[in-house]
Enzyme design. Structure first.
Site, PDB file in Angstrom:
ATOM      1  N   GLU A  73      21.470 -64.263 -72.288  1.00 36.37           N
ATOM      2  CA  GLU A  73      22.189 -63.074 -72.756  1.00 36.37           C
ATOM      3  C   GLU A  73      23.393 -63.425 -73.619  1.00 36.37           C
ATOM      4  O   GLU A  73      23.728 -62.690 -74.534  1.00 36.37           O
ATOM      5  CB  GLU A  73      22.630 -62.225 -71.560  1.00 36.37           C
ATOM      6  CG  GLU A  73      23.118 -60.851 -72.003  1.00 36.37           C
ATOM      7  CD  GLU A  73      23.633 -60.017 -70.848  1.00 36.37           C
ATOM      8  OE1 GLU A  73      23.876 -60.583 -69.773  1.00 36.37           O
ATOM      9  OE2 GLU A  73      23.812 -58.809 -71.037  1.00 36.37           O
ATOM     10  N   GLY A  75     -19.027 -70.426-100.531  1.00 39.48           N
ATOM     11  CA  GLY A  75     -18.943 -71.477-101.516  1.00 39.48           C
ATOM     12  C   GLY A  75     -18.702 -72.865-100.978  1.00 39.48           C
ATOM     13  O   GLY A  75     -19.149 -73.223 -99.877  1.00 39.48           O
ATOM     14  N   HIS A 119      25.752 -96.557 -77.197  1.00 37.97           N
ATOM     15  CA  HIS A 119      24.984 -95.338 -76.977  1.00 37.97           C
ATOM     16  C   HIS A 119      23.612 -95.731 -76.451  1.00 37.97           C
ATOM     17  O   HIS A 119      23.291 -96.918 -76.314  1.00 37.97           O
ATOM     18  CB  HIS A 119      24.866 -94.517 -78.269  1.00 37.97           C
ATOM     19  CG  HIS A 119      24.081 -95.185 -79.352  1.00 37.97           C
ATOM     20  ND1 HIS A 119      24.636 -96.102 -80.230  1.00 37.97           N
ATOM     21  CD2 HIS A 119      22.762 -95.119 -79.697  1.00 37.97           C
ATOM     22  CE1 HIS A 119      23.716 -96.540 -81.055  1.00 37.97           C
ATOM     23  NE2 HIS A 119      22.561 -95.960 -80.754  1.00 37.97           N
ATOM     24  N   GLN A 156      -4.861 -72.032-103.314  1.00 30.23           N
ATOM     25  CA  GLN A 156      -4.689 -72.431-101.918  1.00 30.23           C
ATOM     26  C   GLN A 156      -3.862 -73.704-101.755  1.00 30.23           C
ATOM     27  O   GLN A 156      -3.633 -74.163-100.640  1.00 30.23           O
ATOM     28  CB  GLN A 156      -6.057 -72.567-101.252  1.00 30.23           C
ATOM     29  CG  GLN A 156      -6.742 -71.218-101.119  1.00 30.23           C
ATOM     30  CD  GLN A 156      -8.094 -71.288-100.448  1.00 30.23           C
ATOM     31  OE1 GLN A 156      -8.299 -72.061 -99.522  1.00 30.23           O
ATOM     32  NE2 GLN A 156      -9.033 -70.476-100.902  1.00 30.23           N
ATOM     33  N   LEU A 176     -14.218 -73.224-104.408  1.00 34.32           N
ATOM     34  CA  LEU A 176     -15.208 -72.764-105.381  1.00 34.32           C
ATOM     35  C   LEU A 176     -15.917 -71.557-104.785  1.00 34.32           C
ATOM     36  O   LEU A 176     -16.732 -71.678-103.866  1.00 34.32           O
ATOM     37  CB  LEU A 176     -16.191 -73.887-105.694  1.00 34.32           C
ATOM     38  CG  LEU A 176     -15.552 -75.226-106.104  1.00 34.32           C
ATOM     39  CD1 LEU A 176     -16.619 -76.258-106.430  1.00 34.32           C
ATOM     40  CD2 LEU A 176     -14.584 -75.050-107.258  1.00 34.32           C
ATOM     41  N   SER A 202     -19.219 -69.942 -95.505  1.00 35.70           N
ATOM     42  CA  SER A 202     -19.130 -68.535 -95.889  1.00 35.70           C
ATOM     43  C   SER A 202     -19.940 -68.306 -97.155  1.00 35.70           C
ATOM     44  O   SER A 202     -21.077 -67.857 -97.109  1.00 35.70           O
ATOM     45  CB  SER A 202     -17.672 -68.136 -96.096  1.00 35.70           C
ATOM     46  OG  SER A 202     -17.569 -66.787 -96.504  1.00 35.70           O
ATOM     47  N   THR A 257      -3.344 -70.926 -96.777  1.00 33.51           N
ATOM     48  CA  THR A 257      -4.097 -71.753 -95.842  1.00 33.51           C
ATOM     49  C   THR A 257      -5.579 -71.746 -96.205  1.00 33.51           C
ATOM     50  O   THR A 257      -6.049 -70.846 -96.901  1.00 33.51           O
ATOM     51  CB  THR A 257      -3.949 -71.250 -94.393  1.00 33.51           C
ATOM     52  OG1 THR A 257      -4.481 -69.917 -94.310  1.00 33.51           O
ATOM     53  CG2 THR A 257      -2.499 -71.263 -93.936  1.00 33.51           C
ATOM     54  N   LYS A 281      27.113 -65.853 -69.689  1.00 36.48           N
ATOM     55  CA  LYS A 281      27.145 -64.421 -69.407  1.00 36.48           C
ATOM     56  C   LYS A 281      25.922 -64.104 -68.551  1.00 36.48           C
ATOM     57  O   LYS A 281      24.809 -64.030 -69.039  1.00 36.48           O
ATOM     58  CB  LYS A 281      27.130 -63.595 -70.698  1.00 36.48           C
ATOM     59  CG  LYS A 281      27.339 -62.111 -70.449  1.00 36.48           C
ATOM     60  CD  LYS A 281      27.352 -61.330 -71.748  1.00 36.48           C
ATOM     61  CE  LYS A 281      27.737 -59.886 -71.479  1.00 36.48           C
ATOM     62  NZ  LYS A 281      26.847 -59.219 -70.502  1.00 36.48           N
TER      63      LYS A 281
END
Length: 857
Positions: A711, A182, A355, A236, A144, A180, A242, A566
């Protein structure tokens, strides 16, 4: 926290805090120490609100400034390379790239955020599971936001109206004054609907508020429509958006907080935003209104009074486990309270196939892998690991018989159990831990293992294929392996020896978008030298190295291939008689003085021989580091070499034997030469190892090499002969990143901080009597290289260009040099005109001549 530097332990992690007296909020005198103390005090309520959600941060490195002069702020999504390995993270793939986000899963992460001045923490309304998969949203949010002429009082009116609508559909929202302008309204969801579905619902709710109260609410974001009204921002709930996490500080002139509130407070006409000290008092008094959202969504730890099964039913991560089992037919557990610890268990499972199951406690569940061959017994052999569904915590102690006909039917016993130390955890990508088992357990003590995803089997419904690697294995003579081959996991977080200094001169985007084509390289007819007479000593000039051709896995069809790592170093041909060992580079230079580690005759069998290998320097993360090796490649003075041996130790990785005790072996097949090499090599205290032959499929090996930042892989036909001095297609280079050797033909002056040195090098590839221009490279140089670079290029200065043609924008202020120096760059692609796109310097190749350089792509 009175001092300016302090070592602290938070949630079992050691952190160094610096600049504690630095002012972060000038208007109130709030210091960095105050910020850290706040986050430490609210961690137990903030972390549940943010856990397992990819976090975006806003950083004010030099403080928030004042209302008249705000401080500089940075939005950060990607986790820094400097982040500690233990910090939880998730790799999220977007349309154009993969970003590694931090997860705020513990108080130590919050402290690290505070140390680097990440004041605001923003998260989406969805979480990730331990496989790295995005779950459905578990909460809805409405932002809001008052327009010009409206304020917090208008927001509270809309909040009360929205609450009534949400309650009508069975949702019980919790308000958060944003700190901030609202108010945010949060409501817990059951995770059964997608972000698109929740966004659509929130949009209709916003439109309903606008229709019923057109003078107070608006659902359209156009500023012209918002004057005197409150925007009901439903967007949002989009999966890509976010919202600031509850209890996060705000980067406002004063240290306000996104503070969860009660509805009684919202109903008050004296409602105002709260600062961090007011929130601290509330938290210390046990007030946490947002706990209702966290617990209803299954994100928090249930209380001891909660029923176990009900608690786990609320956790969507155990949904797959429950769906595969009938609690009335199997003795397996269906409960288990999150303990917040670091336990593990390995169970031996005699199912349809024997396993072992490895389970690690992670965020309230047991992340699980099936190991068909168990834990590797040495670092030289990796085993397959298949990530399976998360298991409940009670599985830590489960042993017994799963009835026939049920999932996983068979006998299960505990092979080992204990605790683990976490070194790195990237959901769905990489896990590195040290396991400490029971005294009589199957591990036989403490083992450091790494699990790396191979890139196969990703997806919400797919079981992921991984490799498990035993790390830090001691070798005969007390030496450690320098680095794990692809598929033999080491941490991929090594930092380069020198960070790039300064900025490159401006590199304009290439206007051409087409890929550059290249004719396939023609393979020379193999010319195998005749064997020397038995008993003679090999002539070094006759044993030039065989070279490989760049390729892809498509080039490996129809033949039998051997795979090796490599190695990211320089080629070395070792030539020995019965008295001494000499080392020759690829271009035939004797570099024995540069690498005396390998010339000790006592390190080698007594008979004459010629062997082929690669000299590497091992970086801090255990990987070959070509940049680090640059510090050894040019040294010849004994004093300089002796000093460098302690700061830049090198290893020799042997991969071929060309001559042994009077017999030339180059006519033999690779498989037979490899057998001779293994018989020839005798482990010792000298820094020499065999380059291991890797048994996994090439796809798995390449995926692992990519994960680790290695690499690439060398593929060699098992029936190939050794062709000295020629490039053949019986050896194929499979690279994880594109690299190209280049010849330096010019340079441009630097600007700004690099005014006294070189801004960029103009590089090319030999084409007849000149160079074919392929672009300019201005980034990737270490501080040490920049210091030497200007003198080097000025020494080789010439008046005319060595290139066939250079575009006017690149040649305008260029200085030309004799084409004698060879370097190596990485790049993203070839452009249509044959230019390298986004080239970056890797280092000099003093072991190669300009004539050796060919186009690789």
């Amino acid at each position: 926290m009175a001092g300016s530097r302090e070592r602290v332990r938070v949630a079992g992690r050691e952190l160094t805090l610096t600049n504690l007296d630095k002012i972060i909020y000038p208007e109130t005198g709030t210091t960095k120490a105050d910020v850290l103390a706040y986050y430490a005090a609210v961690a137990h309520v903030l972390v549940p609100a943010a856990a397992n959600r990819p976090a975006t941060r806003k950083r004010w490195v030099n403080g928030v400034g004042t209302a008249d002069k705000p401080g500089e702020v940075f939005f950060q999504k990607e986790l820094e390379d400097s982040a500690p390995g233990w910090l939880p993270r998730a790799a999220i793939t977007h349309k154009d790239r993969t970003i590694h986000y931090p997860l705020v899963n513990d108080a130590a992460t919050l402290t690290w955020f505070g140390q680097i001045n990440s004041l605001e923490v923003h998260v989406p309304q969805w979480r990730v599971d331990s496989h790295g998969n995005q779950l459905n949203p578990d909460r809805l949010v409405l932002d809001l936001d008052p327009g010009d002429g409206a304020g917090l009082q208008e927001c509270r009116e809309v909040a009360l109206l929205a609450r009534a609508i949400l309650q009508d559909v069975g949702l019980d929202p919790v308000p958060v004054t944003s700190g901030s302008k609202g108010i945010h309204l949060y409501a817990a969801l059951d995770g059964s609907q997608t972000s698109e579905q929740i966004s659509a619902f929130a949009r209709e709710l916003a439109r309903a508020l606008e229709a019923d109260h057109p003078d107070l609410a608006v659902s359209d974001m156009k500023k012209s429509l918002r004057k005197g009204k409150v925007l009901v921002d439903w967007s949002q709930n989009n999966a890509a958006k976010t919202t600031i996490v509850p209890y996060s500080l705000r980067g406002r002139p004063t240290p306000l907080v996104a503070a969860p509130r009660t509805w009684r407070e919202i109903d008050s006409p004296n409602l105002k935003h709260l600062d961090y000290q007011e929130v601290l008092r509330r938290v210390r008094d046990g007030k946490d209104p947002f706990a209702a959202v966290v617990s209803a969504a299954g994100g928090g730890a249930p209380s001891a009074a909660d029923d176990h099964e009900e608690a786990n039913d609320a956790d969507p991560r155990l949904g797959k486990y429950r769906s595969m089992r009938d609690p009335r037919a199997t003795p397996e557990p269906f409960a288990g309270l999150p303990a917040g610890g670091n336990s593990f268990v390995i169970q031996e499972h005699h199912a349809s196939r024997l396993h072992w199951d490895l389970r690690l406690e992670h965020e309230g569940v047991l992340a699980s892998w099936a190991l068909p061959k168990g834990v590797p017994e040495s670092g030289g052999k990796n085993h397959l690991a298949v990530q399976t569904e998360d298991h409940p915590m009670d599985y830590l102690t489960f042993h017994g018989t799963i009835p026939k006909g049920e999932y996983g039917a068979g006998v299960m016993t505990i092979w080992d159990t204990g605790t683990y130390e976490l070194h790195k955890w990237i959901n769905g990508r990489e896990v590195i831990v040290t396991l400490t088992g029971a005294e009589d357990g199957g591990l036989g003590g403490t083992k450091k293992i790494a699990l790396i995803h191979t890139g196969r089997g990703r997806g919400k419904d797919a079981e992921g294929q991984w490799l498990i690697h035993l790390m830090d294995q001691e070798q005969p003579g007390g030496r450690r392996r320098p680095a794990a081959p692809a598929g033999q996991v080491q941490s991929a977080s090594a930092a380069p020896a020198d960070e790039p200094a300064g900025e490159p001169d401006e590199e304009p985007d290439d206007p051409e978008e087409d890929d550059g084509g290249a004719a396939p390289e023609q393979e020379a007819t193999p010319q195998v030298p005749a064997e020397p007479a038995t008993g003679t000593v090999a002539d070094p000039l006759e044993y030039q190295p065989m070279m490989a051709t760049s390729g892809t896995t498509v080039d490996l069809q129809g033949s039998s291939w051997q795979y090796e790592l490599k190695w990211d170093g320089v080629r070395a041909i070792l030539v020995a008689d019965r008295e001494r060992v000499r080392i020759f580079s690829r271009n035939g230079n004797d570099v024995s003085r540069t690498y005396p580690e390998f010339t000790d005759r006592g390190c080698w069998p007594e008979q004459p021989f010629v062997a082929d290998g690669e000299i590497i320097a091992v970086g801090p993360g255990g990987r070959p580091d070509f940049g680090l090796l640059q510090g050894r490649m040019k040294l010849t003075r004994a004093a300089d070499v002796a000093k460098a041996r302690t700061t830049i130790p090198v290893q020799l990785m042997l991969f071929d034997l060309l001559f042994d005790d009077g017999k030339d072996l180059r006519r033999l097949s690779l498989s037979k030469r490899r057998q001779r090499l293994e018989e020839f090599f005798e482990p010792s205290d000298c820094p020499v190892d065999l380059s291991m032959v890797l048994a996994e499929s090439v796809e798995l090996l390449m995926a692992s090499a990519q994960e680790l930042g290695l690499e690439g892989i060398m593929a060699k036909r098992t029936d190939s002969r050794y062709v000295s001095g020629q490039r053949t297609r019986t050896w194929i280079k499979l690279k994880t990143e594109q690299t190209q050797e280049v010849v330096v033909g010019g340079w441009r002056p630097g600007k700004g901080g690099r005014q006294e040195t070189v801004g960029s090098l103009l590089v090319g590839i030999p084409d007849g009597d000149k160079l074919q221009y392929v672009g300019r490279v201005g980034s990737g140089f270490s501080t040490r290289e920049l210091t030497e670079l200007r003198q080097t290029v000025e020494r080789l200065g010439r008046k005319s260009s060595p290139f066939h043609e250079v575009p006017r924008p690149d040649s305008a202020d260029a200085h030309w040099v004799a084409p004698e120096l060879v370097g190596e760059v990485t790049y993203s692609e070839w452009t249509g005109p044959g230019r390298l796109r986004h080239p970056r310097w890797r280092g000099w190749r003093v072991d190669k001549d300009p004539a050796d350089v060919v186009r690789e792509g």
